[in-house]
Design a protein around this motif. Structure first.
Motif, short mmCIF file in Angstrom:
data_model
loop_
_atom_site.label_atom_id
_atom_site.label_comp_id
_atom_site.label_asym_id
_atom_site.label_seq_id
_atom_site.Cartn_x
_atom_site.Cartn_y
_atom_site.Cartn_z
N VAL A 136 0.85 -1.20 0.00
CA VAL A 136 0.00 0.00 0.00
C VAL A 136 0.88 1.25 0.00
N ASP A 137 0.68 2.09 -1.00
CA ASP A 137 1.46 3.31 -1.18
C ASP A 137 0.69 4.53 -0.68
N GLU A 138 -0.63 4.47 -0.81
CA GLU A 138 -1.49 5.60 -0.44
C GLU A 138 -2.88 5.06 -0.19
N SER A 139 -3.62 5.72 0.69
CA SER A 139 -5.02 5.33 0.89
C SER A 139 -5.80 6.55 1.36
N GLY A 140 -7.11 6.45 1.25
CA GLY A 140 -7.96 7.56 1.65
C GLY A 140 -9.37 7.35 1.15
N THR A 141 -10.05 8.45 0.85
CA THR A 141 -11.42 8.37 0.36
C THR A 141 -11.47 8.91 -1.06
N TYR A 142 -12.48 8.48 -1.80
CA TYR A 142 -12.64 8.96 -3.17
C TYR A 142 -14.08 9.41 -3.40
N GLU A 143 -14.24 10.28 -4.37
CA GLU A 143 -15.55 10.76 -4.78
C GLU A 143 -15.55 10.88 -6.29
N LEU A 144 -16.59 10.34 -6.92
CA LEU A 144 -16.82 10.58 -8.35
C LEU A 144 -17.86 11.69 -8.42
N ARG A 145 -17.55 12.75 -9.17
CA ARG A 145 -18.45 13.90 -9.23
C ARG A 145 -18.75 14.28 -10.67
N ASN A 146 -19.65 15.24 -10.81
CA ASN A 146 -20.00 15.81 -12.13
C ASN A 146 -20.31 14.72 -13.15
N GLY A 147 -21.22 13.80 -12.80
CA GLY A 147 -21.60 12.75 -13.73
C GLY A 147 -20.45 11.84 -14.10
N ASN A 148 -19.65 11.47 -13.10
CA ASN A 148 -18.50 10.57 -13.27
C ASN A 148 -17.40 11.15 -14.15
N THR A 149 -17.30 12.47 -14.27
CA THR A 149 -16.24 13.07 -15.08
C THR A 149 -15.10 13.62 -14.23
N LEU A 150 -15.28 13.63 -12.90
CA LEU A 150 -14.25 14.13 -12.00
C LEU A 150 -14.06 13.12 -10.87
N LEU A 151 -12.79 12.75 -10.64
CA LEU A 151 -12.45 11.83 -9.57
C LEU A 151 -11.61 12.59 -8.56
N ARG A 152 -12.09 12.66 -7.32
CA ARG A 152 -11.35 13.34 -6.26
C ARG A 152 -10.84 12.31 -5.27
N LEU A 153 -9.52 12.28 -5.09
CA LEU A 153 -8.89 11.38 -4.11
C LEU A 153 -8.38 12.22 -2.95
N THR A 154 -8.78 11.84 -1.75
CA THR A 154 -8.33 12.56 -0.56
C THR A 154 -7.58 11.59 0.35
N SER A 155 -6.28 11.86 0.53
CA SER A 155 -5.47 11.04 1.44
C SER A 155 -5.14 11.91 2.65
N ASP A 156 -4.32 11.38 3.55
CA ASP A 156 -3.92 12.14 4.73
C ASP A 156 -3.20 13.43 4.34
N SER A 157 -2.42 13.36 3.26
CA SER A 157 -1.54 14.48 2.95
C SER A 157 -2.11 15.45 1.92
N GLU A 158 -3.01 15.02 1.05
CA GLU A 158 -3.47 15.93 0.01
C GLU A 158 -4.77 15.47 -0.63
N THR A 159 -5.37 16.40 -1.39
CA THR A 159 -6.52 16.09 -2.22
C THR A 159 -6.10 16.31 -3.66
N GLN A 160 -6.35 15.31 -4.49
CA GLN A 160 -5.95 15.37 -5.89
C GLN A 160 -7.20 15.16 -6.75
N GLU A 161 -7.36 15.99 -7.78
CA GLU A 161 -8.51 15.83 -8.68
C GLU A 161 -8.04 15.41 -10.06
N PHE A 162 -8.73 14.45 -10.63
CA PHE A 162 -8.44 13.92 -11.96
C PHE A 162 -9.67 14.07 -12.83
N GLN A 163 -9.48 14.39 -14.11
CA GLN A 163 -10.57 14.30 -15.07
C GLN A 163 -10.70 12.83 -15.44
#
Length: 144
Positions: A77-104
């Protein structure tokens, strides 16, 4: 209904591109005085220094139905946290202890996932005395 993202996704491919002040990297390097051939070679070296397929080999994204995720590399395990798919599954938000990263999310099917990370930063990266706006685009593909 379970989201199509739930499951284990294995890294399959990546592409990486870079623009400087809105121009392709090669074009910017030619404007700095490099020949087309030198610019192509230098651009490839810059890209390979930043990312190569080896950086992602063995990477698995695991999305669970409870909204948590893990990124494992060769089973660790390299990273873990919570995820959210938003905007009709066009945006993926990953939130770990250290940061929040958004992907298209470019593609999400029952067995293919392609995500794009875009970042912009302005700095004098080329040590030419003026800051340049660098836009990075990293596209990662995974298969289930």
């Amino acid at each position: 209904m379970v989201s199509p993202i739930v499951g284990s996704w294995n890294f399959s491919a990546f592409s990486f591109d870079m623009q400087i002040n809105g121009q392709p990297l090669e074009q910017f390097l030619v404007a700095l005085g490099l020949s087309t051939q030198e610019a192509q070679q230098t651009a490839n070296e810059i890209r390979n220094q930043l990312f190569s397929a080896a950086d992602f080999a063995g990477t698995v994204l695991i999305f669970k139905a409870d909204g948590t995720y893990e990124v494992t590399v060769n089973g660790t395990v390299d990273e873990s946290g919570t995820y959210e798919l938003r905007n009709g599954n066009t945006l993926l938000r990953l939130t770990s202890d250290s940061e929040t990263q958004e992907f298209q999310v470019k593609e999400l099917t029952t067995n293919r996932l392609t995500i794009l990370l875009e970042e912009e930063e302005s700095d004098d990266f080329f040590e030419i005395g003026i800051p340049v706006l660098v836009k990075l685009q990293l596209e990662l593909s995974f298969v289930k």
